[in-house]
Design a protein around this motif. Structure first.
Motif, PDB file in Angstrom:
ATOM      1  N   LYS A  86      -0.761  -7.970  11.059  1.00 59.30           N
ATOM      2  CA  LYS A  86       0.633  -8.247  10.688  1.00 59.30           C
ATOM      3  C   LYS A  86       0.863  -8.165   9.182  1.00 59.30           C
ATOM      4  O   LYS A  86       1.515  -9.018   8.582  1.00 59.30           O
ATOM      5  CB  LYS A  86       1.080  -9.597  11.238  1.00 59.30           C
ATOM      6  CG  LYS A  86       1.109  -9.631  12.754  1.00 59.30           C
ATOM      7  CD  LYS A  86       1.617 -10.945  13.273  1.00 59.30           C
ATOM      8  CE  LYS A  86       1.758 -10.941  14.760  1.00 59.30           C
ATOM      9  NZ  LYS A  86       0.552 -10.772  15.526  1.00 59.30           N
ATOM     10  N   ILE A  87       0.313  -7.122   8.567  1.00 59.78           N
ATOM     11  CA  ILE A  87       0.532  -6.863   7.150  1.00 59.78           C
ATOM     12  C   ILE A  87       1.759  -5.956   7.050  1.00 59.78           C
ATOM     13  O   ILE A  87       1.755  -4.859   7.600  1.00 59.78           O
ATOM     14  CB  ILE A  87      -0.692  -6.181   6.506  1.00 59.78           C
ATOM     15  CG1 ILE A  87      -1.909  -7.100   6.615  1.00 59.78           C
ATOM     16  CG2 ILE A  87      -0.405  -5.815   5.057  1.00 59.78           C
ATOM     17  CD1 ILE A  87      -3.208  -6.446   6.220  1.00 59.78           C
ATOM     18  N   PRO A  88       2.819  -6.392   6.380  1.00 53.70           N
ATOM     19  CA  PRO A  88       4.015  -5.560   6.296  1.00 53.70           C
ATOM     20  C   PRO A  88       3.747  -4.284   5.495  1.00 53.70           C
ATOM     21  O   PRO A  88       2.974  -4.283   4.552  1.00 53.70           O
ATOM     22  CB  PRO A  88       5.040  -6.439   5.577  1.00 53.70           C
ATOM     23  CG  PRO A  88       4.339  -7.661   5.142  1.00 53.70           C
ATOM     24  CD  PRO A  88       2.972  -7.672   5.713  1.00 53.70           C
ATOM     25  N   ALA A  89       4.403  -3.211   5.906  1.00 59.73           N
ATOM     26  CA  ALA A  89       4.240  -1.934   5.217  1.00 59.73           C
ATOM     27  C   ALA A  89       4.797  -2.036   3.809  1.00 59.73           C
ATOM     28  O   ALA A  89       5.861  -2.605   3.579  1.00 59.73           O
ATOM     29  CB  ALA A  89       4.958  -0.834   5.984  1.00 59.73           C
ATOM     30  N   GLY A  90       4.067  -1.525   2.851  1.00 59.98           N
ATOM     31  CA  GLY A  90       4.518  -1.515   1.467  1.00 59.98           C
ATOM     32  C   GLY A  90       4.403  -2.842   0.769  1.00 59.98           C
ATOM     33  O   GLY A  90       4.983  -3.032  -0.294  1.00 59.98           O
ATOM     34  N   LYS A  91       3.659  -3.786   1.340  1.00 60.98           N
ATOM     35  CA  LYS A  91       3.527  -5.096   0.711  1.00 60.98           C
ATOM     36  C   LYS A  91       2.735  -4.957  -0.591  1.00 60.98           C
ATOM     37  O   LYS A  91       1.663  -4.385  -0.629  1.00 60.98           O
ATOM     38  CB  LYS A  91       2.804  -6.070   1.642  1.00 60.98           C
ATOM     39  CG  LYS A  91       2.630  -7.442   1.036  1.00 60.98           C
ATOM     40  CD  LYS A  91       1.932  -8.380   1.994  1.00 60.98           C
ATOM     41  CE  LYS A  91       1.733  -9.712   1.306  1.00 60.98           C
ATOM     42  NZ  LYS A  91       0.938 -10.607   2.113  1.00 60.98           N
ATOM     43  N   LYS A  92       3.270  -5.511  -1.649  1.00 61.91           N
ATOM     44  CA  LYS A  92       2.604  -5.487  -2.937  1.00 61.91           C
ATOM     45  C   LYS A  92       1.672  -6.674  -3.038  1.00 61.91           C
ATOM     46  O   LYS A  92       2.078  -7.814  -2.816  1.00 61.91           O
ATOM     47  CB  LYS A  92       3.617  -5.537  -4.093  1.00 61.91           C
ATOM     48  CG  LYS A  92       4.585  -4.385  -4.106  1.00 61.91           C
ATOM     49  CD  LYS A  92       3.897  -3.136  -4.553  1.00 61.91           C
ATOM     50  CE  LYS A  92       4.907  -2.007  -4.660  1.00 61.91           C
ATOM     51  NZ  LYS A  92       4.317  -0.738  -4.868  1.00 61.91           N
ATOM     52  N   GLN A  93       0.441  -6.415  -3.365  1.00 58.86           N
ATOM     53  CA  GLN A  93      -0.534  -7.481  -3.529  1.00 58.86           C
ATOM     54  C   GLN A  93      -0.575  -7.873  -5.005  1.00 58.86           C
ATOM     55  O   GLN A  93      -0.494  -7.020  -5.886  1.00 58.86           O
ATOM     56  CB  GLN A  93      -1.924  -7.020  -3.084  1.00 58.86           C
ATOM     57  CG  GLN A  93      -1.997  -6.676  -1.605  1.00 58.86           C
ATOM     58  CD  GLN A  93      -1.805  -7.888  -0.730  1.00 58.86           C
ATOM     59  OE1 GLN A  93      -2.312  -8.948  -1.009  1.00 58.86           O
ATOM     60  NE2 GLN A  93      -1.055  -7.726   0.348  1.00 58.86           N
ATOM     61  N   GLY A  94      -0.701  -9.157  -5.256  1.00 59.40           N
ATOM     62  CA  GLY A  94      -0.752  -9.652  -6.630  1.00 59.40           C
ATOM     63  C   GLY A  94      -2.038  -9.239  -7.316  1.00 59.40           C
ATOM     64  O   GLY A  94      -3.084  -9.102  -6.697  1.00 59.40           O
ATOM     65  N   LYS A  95      -1.965  -9.001  -8.607  1.00 59.70           N
ATOM     66  CA  LYS A  95      -3.156  -8.666  -9.384  1.00 59.70           C
ATOM     67  C   LYS A  95      -3.854  -9.966  -9.738  1.00 59.70           C
ATOM     68  O   LYS A  95      -3.256 -10.857 -10.311  1.00 59.70           O
ATOM     69  CB  LYS A  95      -2.773  -7.925 -10.670  1.00 59.70           C
ATOM     70  CG  LYS A  95      -2.102  -6.608 -10.430  1.00 59.70           C
ATOM     71  CD  LYS A  95      -3.113  -5.537 -10.330  1.00 59.70           C
ATOM     72  CE  LYS A  95      -2.390  -4.200 -10.174  1.00 59.70           C
ATOM     73  NZ  LYS A  95      -3.240  -3.107 -10.048  1.00 59.70           N
ATOM     74  N   GLU A  96      -5.106 -10.073  -9.381  1.00 58.95           N
ATOM     75  CA  GLU A  96      -5.861 -11.258  -9.729  1.00 58.95           C
ATOM     76  C   GLU A  96      -7.076 -10.849 -10.546  1.00 58.95           C
ATOM     77  O   GLU A  96      -7.597  -9.746 -10.398  1.00 58.95           O
ATOM     78  CB  GLU A  96      -6.281 -12.027  -8.477  1.00 58.95           C
ATOM     79  CG  GLU A  96      -7.116 -11.210  -7.512  1.00 58.95           C
ATOM     80  CD  GLU A  96      -7.383 -11.945  -6.225  1.00 58.95           C
ATOM     81  OE1 GLU A  96      -8.539 -12.326  -6.022  1.00 58.95           O
ATOM     82  OE2 GLU A  96      -6.444 -12.127  -5.453  1.00 58.95           O
ATOM     83  N   VAL A  97      -7.512 -11.738 -11.402  1.00 57.84           N
ATOM     84  CA  VAL A  97      -8.659 -11.454 -12.247  1.00 57.84           C
ATOM     85  C   VAL A  97      -9.923 -11.804 -11.471  1.00 57.84           C
ATOM     86  O   VAL A  97     -10.089 -12.930 -11.016  1.00 57.84           O
ATOM     87  CB  VAL A  97      -8.593 -12.257 -13.565  1.00 57.84           C
ATOM     88  CG1 VAL A  97      -9.807 -11.990 -14.411  1.00 57.84           C
ATOM     89  CG2 VAL A  97      -7.315 -11.922 -14.307  1.00 57.84           C
ATOM     90  N   ILE A  98     -10.802 -10.827 -11.299  1.00 61.55           N
ATOM     91  CA  ILE A  98     -12.055 -11.034 -10.585  1.00 61.55           C
ATOM     92  C   ILE A  98     -13.180 -11.011 -11.610  1.00 61.55           C
ATOM     93  O   ILE A  98     -13.288 -10.051 -12.372  1.00 61.55           O
ATOM     94  CB  ILE A  98     -12.270  -9.938  -9.527  1.00 61.55           C
ATOM     95  CG1 ILE A  98     -11.137  -9.962  -8.514  1.00 61.55           C
ATOM     96  CG2 ILE A  98     -13.619 -10.108  -8.839  1.00 61.55           C
ATOM     97  CD1 ILE A  98     -11.154  -8.825  -7.528  1.00 61.55           C
ATOM     98  N   PRO A  99     -14.009 -12.054 -11.648  1.00 66.87           N
ATOM     99  CA  PRO A  99     -15.123 -12.058 -12.596  1.00 66.87           C
ATOM    100  C   PRO A  99     -16.034 -10.866 -12.357  1.00 66.87           C
ATOM    101  O   PRO A  99     -16.169 -10.383 -11.224  1.00 66.87           O
ATOM    102  CB  PRO A  99     -15.854 -13.365 -12.304  1.00 66.87           C
ATOM    103  CG  PRO A  99     -14.922 -14.189 -11.489  1.00 66.87           C
ATOM    104  CD  PRO A  99     -13.951 -13.263 -10.851  1.00 66.87           C
TER     105      PRO A  99
END
Length: 154
Positions: A86-99
């Protein structure tokens, strides 16, 4: 006189709603295929509620007399996984800082799939996967889901 194959064209078209616009028109027009006839036949075969609007891979075999045949494959695994999670099409994912020491994860880390959903997708994709049975296909689908960052639960 036997027909000879002049080209094989691989495209992804939206089920039930394909149009002669690019990429369909230019790809088939270069081989002299009747584009309107292909679009009509493709839309008729994919007009069902389970395929309408999904991007479907299609392989079109073009013959020397400009006739054609086409084979419709099942939708890509990632598309079926996104629908099941149930992931909507075109959903923008937030940019997160990954070590730098952390393992790089997929894009959809907050979503989950059950083994039953994975098995259902595997049954749909079984003919198009290089798998010996449904269990092996389910492991392939689960691996794809994990690479997308989706958690597969029991």
């Amino acid at each position: 006189m036997a027909k000879t194959v002049t080209a094989q064209v691989k495209l992804q078209c939206p089920g039930g709603t394909a149009t002669p616009a690019p990429p369909v028109g230019p790809a088939l027009g270069a081989h002299g295929v009747n584009i309107g006839q292909f679009v009509k036949q493709f839309n008729d075969k994919t007009a069902g509620p389970d395929t309408k609007g999904l991007m479907l891979p299609v392989i079109i075999t073009v013959y020397s007399d400009r006739s054609f045949e086409f084979k419709i494959k099942s939708p890509p695994a990632a598309v079926l996984i996104k629908l099941a999670a149930k992931i909507p099409a075109g959903k923008k994912q937030g940019k997160e800082v990954i070590p730098a020491t952390a393992k790089k994860q997929g894009k959809y880390t907050n979503h989950t799939l059950t083994q039953a959903q994975v098995a259902e997708i595997a049954k749909k994709k079984l003919n198009d996967l290089n798998a010996r049975d449904v269990d092996h296909a389910a492991r392939i689908i689960a691996g794809t889901a994990r690479s997308m960052g989706i958690t597969v639960t029991a």
